[in-house]
Motif scaffolding. Sequence first.
Motif, PDB file in Angstrom:
ATOM      1  N   VAL A   1       0.847  -1.188   0.000  1.00  0.00           N
ATOM      2  CA  VAL A   1       0.000   0.000   0.000  1.00  0.00           C
ATOM      3  C   VAL A   1       0.880   1.235   0.000  1.00  0.00           C
ATOM      4  CG1 VAL A   1      -1.781   1.273   1.240  1.00  0.00           C
ATOM      5  CG2 VAL A   1      -1.785  -1.230   1.293  1.00  0.00           C
ATOM      6  N   GLN A   2       0.647   2.106  -0.940  1.00  0.00           N
ATOM      7  CA  GLN A   2       1.360   3.379  -0.973  1.00  0.00           C
ATOM      8  C   GLN A   2       0.451   4.476  -0.445  1.00  0.00           C
ATOM      9  OE1 GLN A   2       2.642   3.585  -5.109  1.00  0.00           O
ATOM     10  NE2 GLN A   2       4.632   2.775  -4.541  1.00  0.00           N
ATOM     11  N   LEU A   3       0.997   5.281   0.452  1.00  0.00           N
ATOM     12  CA  LEU A   3       0.248   6.354   1.086  1.00  0.00           C
ATOM     13  C   LEU A   3       0.929   7.684   0.787  1.00  0.00           C
ATOM     14  CD1 LEU A   3      -0.267   4.635   4.561  1.00  0.00           C
ATOM     15  CD2 LEU A   3      -1.903   4.723   2.676  1.00  0.00           C
ATOM     16  N   VAL A   4       0.162   8.669   0.373  1.00  0.00           N
ATOM     17  CA  VAL A   4       0.707   9.979   0.050  1.00  0.00           C
ATOM     18  C   VAL A   4      -0.076  11.047   0.804  1.00  0.00           C
ATOM     19  CG1 VAL A   4       1.221  11.636  -1.756  1.00  0.00           C
ATOM     20  CG2 VAL A   4       1.438   9.187  -2.223  1.00  0.00           C
ATOM     21  N   GLU A   5       0.616  11.731   1.702  1.00  0.00           N
ATOM     22  CA  GLU A   5      -0.017  12.802   2.479  1.00  0.00           C
ATOM     23  C   GLU A   5       0.082  14.127   1.734  1.00  0.00           C
ATOM     24  OE1 GLU A   5       2.245  10.256   5.640  1.00  0.00           O
ATOM     25  OE2 GLU A   5       2.615  11.058   3.628  1.00  0.00           O
ATOM     26  N   SER A   6      -0.863  14.996   2.010  1.00  0.00           N
ATOM     27  CA  SER A   6      -0.839  16.352   1.474  1.00  0.00           C
ATOM     28  C   SER A   6      -1.625  17.256   2.414  1.00  0.00           C
ATOM     29  CB  SER A   6      -1.418  16.393   0.061  1.00  0.00           C
ATOM     30  OG  SER A   6      -2.770  15.972   0.073  1.00  0.00           O
ATOM     31  N   GLY A   7      -1.497  18.551   2.184  1.00  0.00           N
ATOM     32  CA  GLY A   7      -2.279  19.511   2.965  1.00  0.00           C
ATOM     33  C   GLY A   7      -1.528  20.203   4.077  1.00  0.00           C
ATOM     34  N   GLY A   8      -0.285  19.810   4.285  1.00  0.00           N
ATOM     35  CA  GLY A   8       0.504  20.480   5.315  1.00  0.00           C
ATOM     36  C   GLY A   8       0.878  21.891   4.878  1.00  0.00           C
TER      37      GLY A   8
ATOM     38  N   ALA B   1      -4.496   6.677  -0.619  1.00  0.00           N
ATOM     39  CA  ALA B   1      -3.932   5.330  -0.665  1.00  0.00           C
ATOM     40  C   ALA B   1      -4.058   4.734  -2.063  1.00  0.00           C
ATOM     41  CB  ALA B   1      -4.654   4.432   0.336  1.00  0.00           C
ATOM     42  N   SER B   2      -3.068   3.942  -2.422  1.00  0.00           N
ATOM     43  CA  SER B   2      -3.059   3.324  -3.740  1.00  0.00           C
ATOM     44  C   SER B   2      -3.904   2.061  -3.779  1.00  0.00           C
ATOM     45  CB  SER B   2      -1.630   2.971  -4.138  1.00  0.00           C
ATOM     46  OG  SER B   2      -1.095   2.022  -3.218  1.00  0.00           O
ATOM     47  N   GLU B   3      -4.209   1.528  -2.611  1.00  0.00           N
ATOM     48  CA  GLU B   3      -4.837   0.223  -2.516  1.00  0.00           C
ATOM     49  C   GLU B   3      -6.336   0.292  -2.821  1.00  0.00           C
ATOM     50  OE1 GLU B   3      -3.514  -2.875  -1.944  1.00  0.00           O
ATOM     51  OE2 GLU B   3      -5.579  -3.464  -2.351  1.00  0.00           O
ATOM     52  N   ARG B   4      -6.772  -0.567  -3.784  1.00  0.00           N
ATOM     53  CA  ARG B   4      -8.196  -0.561  -4.121  1.00  0.00           C
ATOM     54  C   ARG B   4      -9.047  -1.143  -3.009  1.00  0.00           C
ATOM     55  NH1 ARG B   4      -8.421  -3.536  -9.739  1.00  0.00           N
ATOM     56  NH2 ARG B   4      -6.823  -4.742  -8.684  1.00  0.00           N
ATOM     57  N   THR B   5      -8.413  -1.971  -2.178  1.00  0.00           N
ATOM     58  CA  THR B   5      -9.150  -2.532  -1.040  1.00  0.00           C
ATOM     59  C   THR B   5      -8.886  -1.713   0.211  1.00  0.00           C
ATOM     60  OG1 THR B   5      -7.332  -4.062  -0.615  1.00  0.00           O
ATOM     61  CG2 THR B   5      -9.168  -4.852  -1.965  1.00  0.00           C
TER      62      THR B   5
ATOM     63  N   ASP C   1       1.330  -1.276   9.273  1.00  0.00           N
ATOM     64  CA  ASP C   1       2.063  -1.993   8.233  1.00  0.00           C
ATOM     65  C   ASP C   1       2.648  -1.070   7.174  1.00  0.00           C
ATOM     66  OD1 ASP C   1      -0.740  -4.050   8.584  1.00  0.00           O
ATOM     67  OD2 ASP C   1       1.274  -4.621   9.260  1.00  0.00           O
ATOM     68  N   TYR C   2       1.993   0.039   6.908  1.00  0.00           N
ATOM     69  CA  TYR C   2       2.405   0.911   5.807  1.00  0.00           C
ATOM     70  C   TYR C   2       2.369   2.362   6.285  1.00  0.00           C
ATOM     71  CZ  TYR C   2       1.285  -3.279   3.194  1.00  0.00           C
ATOM     72  OH  TYR C   2       1.237  -4.573   2.758  1.00  0.00           O
ATOM     73  N   TRP C   3       3.321   3.152   5.747  1.00  0.00           N
ATOM     74  CA  TRP C   3       3.475   4.547   6.156  1.00  0.00           C
ATOM     75  C   TRP C   3       3.648   5.446   4.942  1.00  0.00           C
ATOM     76  CZ3 TRP C   3       3.373   6.315  11.213  1.00  0.00           C
ATOM     77  CH2 TRP C   3       3.331   5.330  12.200  1.00  0.00           C
ATOM     78  N   GLY C   4       3.153   6.667   5.067  1.00  0.00           N
ATOM     79  CA  GLY C   4       3.430   7.669   4.065  1.00  0.00           C
ATOM     80  C   GLY C   4       4.743   8.372   4.357  1.00  0.00           C
ATOM     81  N   GLN C   5       5.084   9.328   3.504  1.00  0.00           N
ATOM     82  CA  GLN C   5       6.365  10.017   3.632  1.00  0.00           C
ATOM     83  C   GLN C   5       6.303  11.212   4.575  1.00  0.00           C
ATOM     84  OE1 GLN C   5       4.223  10.647   1.285  1.00  0.00           O
ATOM     85  NE2 GLN C   5       4.169  12.883   1.197  1.00  0.00           N
ATOM     86  N   GLY C   6       5.107  11.621   4.936  1.00  0.00           N
ATOM     87  CA  GLY C   6       4.928  12.716   5.883  1.00  0.00           C
ATOM     88  C   GLY C   6       4.681  14.055   5.219  1.00  0.00           C
ATOM     89  N   THR C   7       4.003  14.923   5.934  1.00  0.00           N
ATOM     90  CA  THR C   7       3.766  16.282   5.477  1.00  0.00           C
ATOM     91  C   THR C   7       4.000  17.231   6.654  1.00  0.00           C
ATOM     92  OG1 THR C   7       2.202  17.757   4.335  1.00  0.00           O
ATOM     93  CG2 THR C   7       1.265  16.235   5.929  1.00  0.00           C
ATOM     94  N   GLN C   8       4.707  18.324   6.405  1.00  0.00           N
ATOM     95  CA  GLN C   8       5.113  19.232   7.469  1.00  0.00           C
ATOM     96  C   GLN C   8       3.979  20.183   7.823  1.00  0.00           C
ATOM     97  OE1 GLN C   8       8.505  19.756   9.048  1.00  0.00           O
ATOM     98  NE2 GLN C   8       7.029  20.754  10.416  1.00  0.00           N
ATOM     99  N   VAL C   9       3.754  20.335   9.106  1.00  0.00           N
ATOM    100  CA  VAL C   9       2.814  21.332   9.623  1.00  0.00           C
ATOM    101  C   VAL C   9       3.588  22.252  10.562  1.00  0.00           C
ATOM    102  CG1 VAL C   9       0.799  21.722  11.089  1.00  0.00           C
ATOM    103  CG2 VAL C   9       0.781  19.872   9.405  1.00  0.00           C
ATOM    104  N   ILE C  10       3.498  23.539  10.308  1.00  0.00           N
ATOM    105  CA  ILE C  10       4.138  24.541  11.160  1.00  0.00           C
ATOM    106  C   ILE C  10       3.070  25.505  11.646  1.00  0.00           C
ATOM    107  CG2 ILE C  10       5.826  26.417  11.274  1.00  0.00           C
ATOM    108  CD1 ILE C  10       7.385  24.963   9.059  1.00  0.00           C
ATOM    109  N   VAL C  11       2.981  25.656  12.942  1.00  0.00           N
ATOM    110  CA  VAL C  11       2.013  26.564  13.540  1.00  0.00           C
ATOM    111  C   VAL C  11       2.774  27.698  14.212  1.00  0.00           C
ATOM    112  CG1 VAL C  11       0.060  26.823  15.098  1.00  0.00           C
ATOM    113  CG2 VAL C  11       0.435  24.646  13.910  1.00  0.00           C
ATOM    114  N   SER C  12       2.537  28.897  13.736  1.00  0.00           N
ATOM    115  CA  SER C  12       3.235  30.057  14.282  1.00  0.00           C
ATOM    116  C   SER C  12       2.385  30.715  15.372  1.00  0.00           C
ATOM    117  CB  SER C  12       3.530  31.061  13.173  1.00  0.00           C
ATOM    118  OG  SER C  12       2.326  31.507  12.585  1.00  0.00           O
TER     119      SER C  12
END
Length: 123
Positions: free
Chosen positions: A2-9, A24-28, A111-122
Amino acid sequence: QVQLVESGGGVAQAGGSLRLSCAASERTFNRYGMGWFRQAPGKEREFVAAINRFGAGTSYDDSVKGRFTISRDDAKNTVYLRMNSLKPDDTAVYYCAAVLSGYSTYAANYDYWGQGTQVIVSS
């Protein structure tokens, strides 16, 4: 696999909001429980929120309870993390993760992890 891609940070001011997405890339996809974790500089990865495969069961760390909401859209193979009332302490890299069936607050169970997305709160 399973490939996971985060966004929105990004950068937000204290009190503001962001919505993270994890595709997620997984159809199931609906077979997997999903979790969000975060890791701040110099700190260990910590649990943020999780949702079970049917979306009826959720769990939150006390530090985000009442401010963050996890949800999923199985038709889009996507899990979301809505973050309101952001605080500087929420600054971290946010990761989504998938576990086959159920869900967990422990990173080691996923079991599966994405690459991460950075969140910065000022402040």
